[in-house]
Every structure is written in structure tokens, then in C-alpha cells.
Enzyme design. Structure first.
Site, mmCIF file in Angstrom:
data_model
loop_
_atom_site.group_PDB
_atom_site.id
_atom_site.type_symbol
_atom_site.label_atom_id
_atom_site.label_comp_id
_atom_site.label_asym_id
_atom_site.label_seq_id
_atom_site.Cartn_x
_atom_site.Cartn_y
_atom_site.Cartn_z
ATOM 1 C CD GLN A 152 -3.041 0.567 0.022
ATOM 2 O OE1 GLN A 152 -3.230 -0.609 -0.274
ATOM 3 N NE2 GLN A 152 -3.638 1.533 -0.626
ATOM 4 C CG HIS B 280 -0.877 2.821 -4.117
ATOM 5 N ND1 HIS B 280 -1.258 2.657 -5.422
ATOM 6 C CD2 HIS B 280 -1.409 1.772 -3.443
ATOM 7 C CE1 HIS B 280 -1.976 1.554 -5.544
ATOM 8 N NE2 HIS B 280 -2.075 0.992 -4.356
ATOM 9 C CD GLU C 88 -8.620 2.740 -1.185
ATOM 10 O OE1 GLU C 88 -8.787 2.751 -2.422
ATOM 11 O OE2 GLU C 88 -7.579 3.160 -0.643
ATOM 12 C CG HIS C 89 -7.717 -1.466 0.198
ATOM 13 N ND1 HIS C 89 -7.008 -0.309 -0.103
ATOM 14 C CD2 HIS C 89 -8.235 -1.909 -0.970
ATOM 15 C CE1 HIS C 89 -7.102 -0.082 -1.408
ATOM 16 N NE2 HIS C 89 -7.837 -1.026 -1.949
ATOM 17 C CG ASP D 191 -5.154 -3.096 -5.671
ATOM 18 O OD1 ASP D 191 -6.206 -2.563 -5.283
ATOM 19 O OD2 ASP D 191 -4.021 -2.737 -5.299
ATOM 20 C CG HIS E 239 -48.876 22.176 -6.993
ATOM 21 N ND1 HIS E 239 -48.212 23.297 -7.387
ATOM 22 C CD2 HIS E 239 -47.959 21.161 -7.023
ATOM 23 C CE1 HIS E 239 -46.949 23.002 -7.647
ATOM 24 N NE2 HIS E 239 -46.763 21.708 -7.432
#
Length: 426
Positions: free
Chosen positions: A257, A260, A325-326, A359, A418
Site C-alpha cells: 500500500q 502507491h 478503504e481496504h 486490486d 397545484h
């Protein structure tokens, strides 16, 4: 990584750290992005070429990728890579086909029909990053759900390489999944082009895909003119581990991770001080063997955390506040703990389900909510590429029975026209 001993009373203090939430920095970036968007609206292709030269140091003449370039890219890439993409595509299609929704009608009898039309969004723009890495996997993940949904036109934008071309592996992935158009532009200018159009690029209805902070802020600014998937931040992983976990596996997944970019967020929550110490040793030993070691070091130093908690219940409470996220569960009997997972983009269960499996290959989408937004949002899916219309039918008799209720509500709101639209029919 910074190690923190967590006491129960500390949980609320430690949770939901705002990564990169620097409003002053955002204001400066937004000023730049707003000018890019305005220039794009006024100058079209000229602005695309100018900003590409400025930011990517590339002069582009033909903005659109030609069929010859597609063919050349396909012939350049390793056939084994194509084989891997085909296998991954099969899994991704199979998973996302389960997300399809159908139109429906409810016949209430005696002259009332109610229902919902499900229709694909027609024109989709997909942003695929370049720069520090190449992401053909993003091409698959962000276009296959749109294909499954039935979107008619899928347009891809991606920054060109220094030679003015798109990376052949990215183009091969685009060809495999059937992207209709690919353009050699990136950054905020590409987002603006997708939203508002230029002489070459026709506008789309929705923009998806990750990118840097300029791309993210541009997506936020054009929202309303088009729809977007999410405002994605730096990528994140959170691993929950007990004393039976393998420290080498944990370290490898944290490093995966961290590579990245320097802003990537890595978190270990463990019940074992011993595991925490072993993981620290493994990180030091493994990272020196990796190509992106400088990026990894910066990521771990700035955004790496190891929390030592008293028990798994405390660990899951902390994780749910972080809303990663993960999420990886490297614990005994992980399935019994899944009901405790309330806030996570994707959950990887057991020691042999590492995050790279998701992924690239398993099938669920890898475009996931970041920055704690898993508290209220979901992975990219087919549902992001459809829209819904309500269907209402009443016959005269049924409207007559309902008219007094409708008129009463309308008049209470002061909307006499209306009420009249109902009353005039009787």
C-alpha cells in the site's frame, strides 16, 4: 511507522484522522484548478495542448489515440499480460453482472400502476492516472461496470508519456474492454474537457476514476455539470491482526500500500505487542529490496500507524471509526468477526486474501471510498452507471378518490395552482 498503545478511553481521540485536510492548501490548488477549467471552456483544444506542454512537458498534435496506435500497443505488450487481463476481466464481469437492476411495475389494481425505469447513463468519462505508475487495472475496474450497465459511449483520458504516446499496457487494456475513445490528456484540464467538451472531445454525463489532488478538486468543481463517482484521496489499508498472524505477510501488505505514493495511509491494529515489534522488523528488512523504497519510507513515516489494543472488540471499534478503504483480517476465525465490520470499502478475509488480489483479479471493484468516506459510501459498481425514473399512472376513478387529500396538502403549502390542476379535472 508510529506505534501507539491504545487504551479504551483513547478510541474516540485517535479515530478519523483527517489525512491531508489542509484547507489553505486546498484553496491554493482550487485557484489553479478554477483557472484551468475557465481556460478550457474558453480555449478548448488550445488549452489542452498548452497545459499538457506545461505540466507533462509533452507537445501533442493528435489528441485522440488512433486505431494505428491501438494496434501498435496491442502488438507491443507481452501476450502473457493479455492473458492475465482476460482472466481478470472474466472475474470482474462475473461479479458486476450480479449488481444489475431491472425496471419494474407494481399493479395496485383498480387503475393504478407505479414503477421504476432503470436506464444506463449514456456517456461516461474515465480518468486513468499516469505519472508515477501505470494502471491498466483501473481501465478494467472503471469501464467494465459501465459496459455491464449498458452505457453507450465510454471515453478515456490519460496523461501521455514523454514520447507523446499513451502507455501500451494501458491502451491494450482499453482495447480489451472496448473503450470507444481514448485521449492523450490528463490533469484538471482533462476533467474539464470531459465535463464541458472541446473541438475534439465531446462532453460526457459522468466522470469516474482516480487521480491526483488536482484531478480530485477538478472533479468536485465540475460536479453539477456532470455527475462524478467520488472525491478520492490517498489510498489506504488497515490490517487487524492477532497473535497468530504472520508478521511477514502483514509487513508485505503494508508495503504494497505504501508504494502507491508518499500520501498512502497504512494502519496495523493488533492485540499483540510482539506482533507489532516483529512487523516493524519485517518492514525494515523487506522495504530495502523494493524499487519504490523512498516513496515507501516517506509514506510509512508520515502516515503509518501501529495501534496496539487490548482485544479484538476494541480493534474493530477503532477500525470502524477509521473507516478504511481496504481492510484485511489476519485473525483466527475471521468470518465470525465480519458482522462487526460496519465501515470499510473492501474486506479481505484471511492470510491468503491480500489487497493486491482485489486490486487486480478477484472481481469486486478496486475503486473504493477513501478518507473515512466508507462510513457513507460504497465501491464503484454497476449502480453508479445507471439512473432511475419513476412511473405513475392513475385512471380517472382512482384520481377522483385521491383528489381531496391532494388538494388539502397543496393548499396547506400555499400552492393553489397545484390544487387547481387536480380540481379542474372534476
Amino acid at each position: 511507522m508510529k506505534r501507539i498503545q491504545v487504551e479504551e478511553q483513547d478510541l474516540q481521540v485517535l479515530t478519523r484522522e483527517k489525512q491531508g485536510n489542509n484547507q489553505t492548501a486546498y484553496a491554493k490548488i482550487d485557484h489553479v484548478v478554477a483557472k484551468i477549467i475557465l481556460d478550457l471552456q474558453e480555449q478548448g483544444d488550445e488549452a489542452l495542448r498548452s497545459y499538457t506542454a506545461q505540466f507533462d512537458q509533452v507537445e501533442i498534435n493528435d489528441i485522440r489515440v488512433s486505431e494505428a496506435e491501438f494496434t501498435q500497443a496491442w502488438n507491443e505488450v507481452d501476450p502473457a499480460f493479455i492473458e492475465a487481463l482476460i482472466a481478470a476481466k472474466k472475474n470482474i464481469v462475473q461479479f458486476h453482472e450480479r449488481q444489475l437492476e431491472q425496471s419494474w411495475l407494481l399493479d395496485r389494481g383498480e387503475g393504478i400502476l407505479l414503477g421504476q425505469l432503470v436506464r444506463p447513463i449514456e456517456k461516461i468519462g474515465v480518468y486513468v492516472p499516469g505519472g508515477k505508475a501505470v494502471y491498466p487495472s483501473t481501465v478494467l475496474m472503471d469501464t467494465i461496470p459501465a459496459k455491464v450497465a449498458g452505457c453507450k459511449r465510454i471515453v478515456m483520458v490519460t496523461p501521455p508519456s514523454k514520447d507523446g504516446k499513451v502507455n501500451p499496457y494501458t491502451l491494450a487494456a482499453a482495447k480489451l474492454v472496448g473503450v470507444d475513445e481514448v485521449y492523450k490528456v490528463g490533469g484538471a484540464q482533462a476533467i474539464a474537457a470531459l465535463a464541458y467538451g472541446t473541438e475534439t472531445i465531446q462532453p460526457v454525463d459522468k466522470i469516474v476514476g482516480p487521480g491526483n489532488i488536482y484531478v480530485a478538486r477538478a472533479k468536485k468543481m465540475v460536479f453539477g455539470a456532470v455527475d462524478i463517482d467520488m472525491i478520492a484521496g490517498p489510498s489506504e489499508v488497515c490490517i487487524i491482526a492477532d497473535d497468530g498472524a504472520n508478521p511477514a505477510y502483514i509487513a508485505a501488505d503494508l508495503l504494497a500500500q505504501a508504494e502507491h505514493d508518499e500520501m498512502a495511509v497504512t494502519t496495523l491494529i493488533t492485540t499483540s505487542t510482539t506482533i507489532a515489534e516483529w512487523v516493524e522488523q519485517e518492514l525494515a528488512e523487506q522495504m530495502v529490496q523494493l524499487e519504490r523504497v523512498e516513496i515507501i519510507k516517506q509514506s510509512l513515516q508520515d502516515h503509518g500507524r501501529i495501534y496496539v489494543v487490548k482485544d479484538l472488540a476494541s480493534g474493530f471499534a477503532l477500525m470502524n471509526e477509521i473507516a478504511p478503504e481496504h481492510l484485511e483480517l489476519m485473525i483466527q476465525d475471521p468470518f465470525q468477526w465480519i458482522p462487526k465490520v460496519h465501515n470499510a470499502g473492501a474486506v479481505f478475509v484471511g492470510s491468503y486474501s491480500p489487497e493486491p488480489l482485489g486490486d487486480y483479479y478477484a472481481g469486486p471493484n478496486h475503486t473504493l471510498p477513501t478518507g473515512g468516506t466508507a462510513r457513507f459510501s460504497s465501491p464503484l459498481g454497476v449502480y453508479d452507471f445507471i439512473k432511475k425514473s419513476s412511473v405513475i399512472y392513475y385512471n380517472e376513478q382512482e384520481l377522483a378518490q385521491a383528489k381531496e387529500h391532494i388538494i388539502r396538502i397543496a393548499e396547506q403549502e400555499g400552492l393553489t395552482a397545484h390544487a387547481n390542476a387536480i380540481r379542474i379535472r372534476f
